[in-house]
Design an enzyme around this catalytic site. Sequence first.
Site, PDB file in Angstrom:
ATOM      1  CG  ASP A  98      44.014  -2.749  11.789  1.00  0.00           C
ATOM      2  OD1 ASP A  98      43.790  -1.934  12.700  1.00  0.00           O
ATOM      3  OD2 ASP A  98      44.999  -3.519  11.789  1.00  0.00           O
ATOM      4  CD  GLU A 120      49.481   0.429  10.050  1.00  0.00           C
ATOM      5  OE1 GLU A 120      50.215   1.227  10.635  1.00  0.00           O
ATOM      6  OE2 GLU A 120      48.667  -0.286  10.650  1.00  0.00           O
ATOM      7  CD  GLU A 134      41.614  -5.215  15.505  1.00  0.00           C
ATOM      8  OE1 GLU A 134      41.486  -6.465  15.560  1.00  0.00           O
ATOM      9  OE2 GLU A 134      41.335  -4.476  16.462  1.00  0.00           O
ATOM     10  CG  HIS A 210      45.025  -3.081  23.098  1.00  0.00           C
ATOM     11  ND1 HIS A 210      46.337  -3.031  22.699  1.00  0.00           N
ATOM     12  CD2 HIS A 210      44.290  -2.873  21.990  1.00  0.00           C
ATOM     13  CE1 HIS A 210      46.389  -2.792  21.406  1.00  0.00           C
ATOM     14  NE2 HIS A 210      45.164  -2.702  20.933  1.00  0.00           N
ATOM     15  NE  ARG A 212      36.899  -4.413  20.327  1.00  0.00           N
ATOM     16  CZ  ARG A 212      35.711  -4.082  20.820  1.00  0.00           C
ATOM     17  NH1 ARG A 212      34.785  -4.996  20.972  1.00  0.00           N
ATOM     18  NH2 ARG A 212      35.431  -2.830  21.139  1.00  0.00           N
ATOM     19  CG  HIS A 243      43.410  -0.118  25.914  1.00  0.00           C
ATOM     20  ND1 HIS A 243      42.054   0.096  25.878  1.00  0.00           N
ATOM     21  CD2 HIS A 243      43.853   0.105  24.655  1.00  0.00           C
ATOM     22  CE1 HIS A 243      41.696   0.430  24.648  1.00  0.00           C
ATOM     23  NE2 HIS A 243      42.771   0.444  23.889  1.00  0.00           N
TER      24      HIS A 243
HETATM   25  C1  UD1 Z   1      40.429  -0.282  19.199  1.00  0.00           C
HETATM   26  C2  UD1 Z   1      40.587  -0.930  17.848  1.00  0.00           C
HETATM   27  C3  UD1 Z   1      41.887  -1.720  17.792  1.00  0.00           C
HETATM   28  C4  UD1 Z   1      43.064  -0.876  18.236  1.00  0.00           C
HETATM   29  C5  UD1 Z   1      42.782  -0.225  19.562  1.00  0.00           C
HETATM   30  C6  UD1 Z   1      43.894   0.733  19.884  1.00  0.00           C
HETATM   31  C7  UD1 Z   1      38.498  -1.635  16.788  1.00  0.00           C
HETATM   32  C8  UD1 Z   1      37.505  -2.712  16.622  1.00  0.00           C
HETATM   33  N1  UD1 Z   1      39.506  -1.884  17.616  1.00  0.00           N
HETATM   34  O1  UD1 Z   1      40.263  -1.320  20.155  1.00  0.00           O
HETATM   35  O2  UD1 Z   1      42.118  -2.155  16.472  1.00  0.00           O
HETATM   36  O3  UD1 Z   1      44.206  -1.697  18.363  1.00  0.00           O
HETATM   37  O4  UD1 Z   1      41.562   0.511  19.495  1.00  0.00           O
HETATM   38  O5  UD1 Z   1      43.924   1.068  21.231  1.00  0.00           O
HETATM   39  O6  UD1 Z   1      38.372  -0.608  16.172  1.00  0.00           O
HETATM   40  N2  UD1 Z   1      37.862   3.518  26.189  1.00  0.00           N
HETATM   41  C9  UD1 Z   1      37.741   4.648  26.969  1.00  0.00           C
HETATM   42  N3  UD1 Z   1      38.441   5.758  26.585  1.00  0.00           N
HETATM   43  C10 UD1 Z   1      39.233   5.809  25.500  1.00  0.00           C
HETATM   44  C11 UD1 Z   1      39.337   4.642  24.723  1.00  0.00           C
HETATM   45  C12 UD1 Z   1      38.637   3.515  25.069  1.00  0.00           C
HETATM   46  O7  UD1 Z   1      37.052   4.670  27.965  1.00  0.00           O
HETATM   47  O8  UD1 Z   1      39.842   6.841  25.215  1.00  0.00           O
HETATM   48  C13 UD1 Z   1      37.113   2.303  26.594  1.00  0.00           C
HETATM   49  C14 UD1 Z   1      35.619   2.378  26.303  1.00  0.00           C
HETATM   50  O9  UD1 Z   1      34.920   1.737  27.336  1.00  0.00           O
HETATM   51  C15 UD1 Z   1      35.469   1.565  25.019  1.00  0.00           C
HETATM   52  C16 UD1 Z   1      36.540   0.505  25.232  1.00  0.00           C
HETATM   53  O10 UD1 Z   1      37.614   1.197  25.852  1.00  0.00           O
HETATM   54  O11 UD1 Z   1      34.181   1.026  24.895  1.00  0.00           O
HETATM   55  C17 UD1 Z   1      36.999  -0.202  24.003  1.00  0.00           C
HETATM   56  O12 UD1 Z   1      37.317   0.718  22.978  1.00  0.00           O
HETATM   57  P1  UD1 Z   1      37.122   0.327  21.418  1.00  0.00           P
HETATM   58  O13 UD1 Z   1      37.526   1.468  20.578  1.00  0.00           O
HETATM   59  O14 UD1 Z   1      35.759  -0.208  21.222  1.00  0.00           O
HETATM   60  O15 UD1 Z   1      38.076  -0.885  21.170  1.00  0.00           O
HETATM   61  P2  UD1 Z   1      39.578  -1.120  21.545  1.00  0.00           P
HETATM   62  O16 UD1 Z   1      39.578  -2.402  22.243  1.00  0.00           O
HETATM   63  O17 UD1 Z   1      40.154   0.081  22.198  1.00  0.00           O
HETATM   64  N1  UDP Z   2      50.726   4.251  23.129  1.00  0.00           N
HETATM   65  C1  UDP Z   2      50.698   5.384  23.923  1.00  0.00           C
HETATM   66  N2  UDP Z   2      50.406   5.249  25.258  1.00  0.00           N
HETATM   67  C2  UDP Z   2      50.143   4.055  25.827  1.00  0.00           C
HETATM   68  C3  UDP Z   2      50.142   2.900  24.992  1.00  0.00           C
HETATM   69  C4  UDP Z   2      50.423   3.030  23.646  1.00  0.00           C
HETATM   70  O1  UDP Z   2      50.954   6.484  23.447  1.00  0.00           O
HETATM   71  O2  UDP Z   2      49.904   4.021  27.029  1.00  0.00           O
HETATM   72  C5  UDP Z   2      51.034   4.389  21.697  1.00  0.00           C
HETATM   73  C6  UDP Z   2      52.131   3.486  21.173  1.00  0.00           C
HETATM   74  O3  UDP Z   2      53.403   4.073  21.339  1.00  0.00           O
HETATM   75  C7  UDP Z   2      51.736   3.343  19.725  1.00  0.00           C
HETATM   76  C8  UDP Z   2      50.234   3.348  19.765  1.00  0.00           C
HETATM   77  O4  UDP Z   2      49.887   4.010  20.985  1.00  0.00           O
HETATM   78  O5  UDP Z   2      52.163   4.447  18.946  1.00  0.00           O
HETATM   79  C9  UDP Z   2      49.711   1.952  19.741  1.00  0.00           C
HETATM   80  O6  UDP Z   2      48.388   1.944  20.105  1.00  0.00           O
HETATM   81  P1  UDP Z   2      47.649   0.655  20.629  1.00  0.00           P
HETATM   82  O7  UDP Z   2      48.620  -0.277  21.218  1.00  0.00           O
HETATM   83  O8  UDP Z   2      46.529   1.142  21.467  1.00  0.00           O
HETATM   84  O9  UDP Z   2      46.986   0.087  19.290  1.00  0.00           O
HETATM   85  P2  UDP Z   2      47.525  -0.869  18.117  1.00  0.00           P
HETATM   86  O10 UDP Z   2      48.804  -0.311  17.609  1.00  0.00           O
HETATM   87  O11 UDP Z   2      47.651  -2.233  18.685  1.00  0.00           O
HETATM   88  O12 UDP Z   2      46.422  -0.818  17.117  1.00  0.00           O
END
Ligand code: UD1
Ligand code: UDP
Length: 383
Positions: A98, A120, A134, A210, A212, A243
């Site tokens: 999602d 999923e 999501e 984490h 939003r 995160h």
């Molecule tokens: C995204 C997904 C959410 C999921 C989450 C898993 C969307 C809208 N949201 O949220 O469903 O649960 O990922 O973690 O798709 N960033 C880094 N390095 C990384 C990853 C993220 O620097 O490797 C920072 C960046 O500044 C980025 C911010 O995190 O802009 C947010 O990342 P983003 O993918 O936009 O949304 P998440 O809140 O991570």
């Molecule tokens: N996870 C990880 N390292 C971390 C936090 C989460 O490997 O520091 C793994 C966790 O075990 C799970 C997945 O990442 O498999 C979940 O991701 P996240 O919580 O970012 O996203 P969501 O599941 O809420 O979409």
Amino acid sequence: MKSIRVMSIFGTRPEAIKMAPLVKELAGRAGVESLCCVTAQHRQMLDSVLDIFQIKPQFDLNIMEPRQTLSTITTKCLLGLERVFQEARPDLVLVHGDTSTTFSAALAAFYSQISVGHVEAGLRTYDKYSPFPEEMNRTMVGDLADLHFCPTPANRANLEREGITKGVFLTGNTVIDAMSTTVRPDFRFTTELLNRLDYVGRTVILVTCHRRENYGQPMDNIMTALRRVAEAYPQVELVYPVHLSPVVREAAGKYLAGHERIHLIDPLDVEEMHNLMARCRFVMTDSGGLQEEAPALGKPVLVLRRETERPEAVAAGTARLAGTEEANVFELAAELIESPAAYERMAHAVNPYGDGHACRRIADAVEYRFGLRENPPEPFAVR
Ligand code: UD1
Ligand code: UDP
């Protein structure tokens, strides 16, 4: 001679963890050419998963930027994927879950008239803004997809209610498949703190947060409650891999930094995460993935959200919705810390989300759909 070309597309950490075993399963099928395209909506957190599972994507859109907006992610994915599809010409695109990558990839495939399989599928809260964005992402992908791989019977029932009955397969969640390769009793952490922690004598609580829709007041409330838990109970060691989102890092730093028993650490790689979960006392999280993994390891979960699209663990008694109000989050944690009976009621291993064979079922269903197999896979049966 391969007869169908299947492209798995993902962009964030959880999608990668849950798609990795499927990419491998498909690669082992004689009739399937398995391609992998990452949008890199996440960069570091995605690359860590690709390294662990040794996946080398054929295509990488590399779209991540700091504090990216949803519109930027979506438009960059759409434009990038149009070009990828022109070059690779897949017969089927597989997306997961999602995220913004999921929705954009399904839409891009639809624009190119390529079949879409949704891994999923069928998770719902029926609250448009929670989880945001999501809930709408997965609902719209439900409309775009031709094949729907539902983890649980409740997910399938959701789709049925929406009139989606064709191409639906009950498979279990691929995250349970992934865990069969990551969790090991003799695992040694590379993060030294995690080797040093006394998991028996102390109360080690694993935290992640984490989402939003929790940004702002709800996250402030949660962080305040977490600090109170550490302050009220000297036996507690709170381990929080934070995160990389700057919004989350600011909130965690503001409320939780500078306490000797609150360990704010960088995101863990997935093997470290799963093995930490296997050893901790309980989990407090707003993550979707952790809500599925912790019950399989017999760990109680307090869900730091107002609702969940994963009600199975709540029904099984291993998860409780803690909401996002400070008092409630604190009280539920306090109960688990103080009352052995309350703890034991929640700490039993259940597997409502899968039996470790989801990828085999999904690959079988793909082959069945494309005429490479006579029968559909047997559905996942919750035991
Ligand atoms: C995204 C997904 C959410 C999921 C989450 C898993 C969307 C809208 N949201 O949220 O469903 O649960 O990922 O973690 O798709 N960033 C880094 N390095 C990384 C990853 C993220 O620097 O490797 C920072 C960046 O500044 C980025 C911010 O995190 O802009 C947010 O990342 P983003 O993918 O936009 O949304 P998440 O809140 O991570
Ligand atoms: N996870 C990880 N390292 C971390 C936090 C989460 O490997 O520091 C793994 C966790 O075990 C799970 C997945 O990442 O498999 C979940 O991701 P996240 O919580 O970012 O996203 P969501 O599941 O809420 O979409």
